[in-house]
Design an enzyme around this catalytic site. Sequence first.
Site, PDB file in Angstrom:
ATOM      1  N   LYS A  45      61.531 103.581 -41.906  1.00  0.00           N
ATOM      2  CA  LYS A  45      61.146 103.327 -40.513  1.00  0.00           C
ATOM      3  C   LYS A  45      59.622 103.301 -40.418  1.00  0.00           C
ATOM      4  CE  LYS A  45      62.825 104.906 -35.990  1.00  0.00           C
ATOM      5  NZ  LYS A  45      63.418 106.054 -35.281  1.00  0.00           N
TER       6      LYS A  45
HETATM    7  O1  G3P Z   1      65.035 106.059 -31.393  1.00  0.00           O
HETATM    8  C1  G3P Z   1      63.911 106.301 -30.600  1.00  0.00           C
HETATM    9  C2  G3P Z   1      64.135 107.479 -29.789  1.00  0.00           C
HETATM   10  O2  G3P Z   1      64.189 108.603 -30.609  1.00  0.00           O
HETATM   11  C3  G3P Z   1      63.237 107.688 -28.672  1.00  0.00           C
HETATM   12  O3  G3P Z   1      64.027 108.249 -27.698  1.00  0.00           O
HETATM   13  O4  G3P Z   1      64.550 109.519 -25.700  1.00  0.00           O
HETATM   14  O5  G3P Z   1      62.534 110.103 -27.104  1.00  0.00           O
HETATM   15  O6  G3P Z   1      62.549 108.042 -25.721  1.00  0.00           O
HETATM   16  P1  G3P Z   1      63.375 109.024 -26.474  1.00  0.00           P
END
Ligand code: G3P
Length: 218
Positions: free
Chosen positions: A87
């Site tokens: 990633k």
């Molecule tokens: O896959 C990306 C994710 O981990 C971000 O999620 O909820 O932190 O915006 P969030």
Amino acid sequence: MKFFIDTANLSDIAEAQALGVLDGVTTNPSLMAKEGITGEANILAHYQNICDLVKGDVSAEVISTDFDGMVKEGEALAALHPQIVVKLPMIAAGVKACKYFSNKGIRTNVTLVFSAGQALLAAKAGATYVSPFLGRLDDISTDGLNLIAEIRLIYDNYGFETQILAASIRHTMHVIDCAKLGSDVMTGPLSSITGLLKHPLTDIGLAKFLEDYKKGNH
Ligand code: G3P
């Protein structure tokens, strides 16, 4: 549509895997830290544990921000397990590293994507997956789903094989809307998967079936 779980929590991963619908896992440095996984050796061991739990792709994020560092880290991550997908952040060095890994046949997930232009660059660099962050766009009053639709249109126009991995999914409606828009993959918390199960009419209907069965078989 592939279902990935966006967590480094082994019990959540095991629960989704047990449901039989899990296709992979995505992680990031914040999710690893949330589980108290720190230090290179522990982080690598944790990726190994995740790969042992699931059959599908496991995204492991580099923390370097320069090309040489990304290559070194990414190669070590890819060598760890065949399920690992490297990633990379959507910055110039990340795009360059994505092209490098693509040429070597190492799978990649370009993350922190917030615009159609960034998604186009990721596809041009041969990314296996591109991760547009829906929830974080919604957080700033910008339509995250519109970005998924734009990327779908662009990729279909040119036959790009990069898979759209809708990320920063927060709830079940994000999952359903992404499915309608033709997102190849969604990654979200366990609740975004198990939440799809729920409907009061299912519970009421099942209770009635069981009650009627008991009446006829007492
Ligand atoms: O896959 C990306 C994710 O981990 C971000 O999620 O909820 O932190 O915006 P969030």
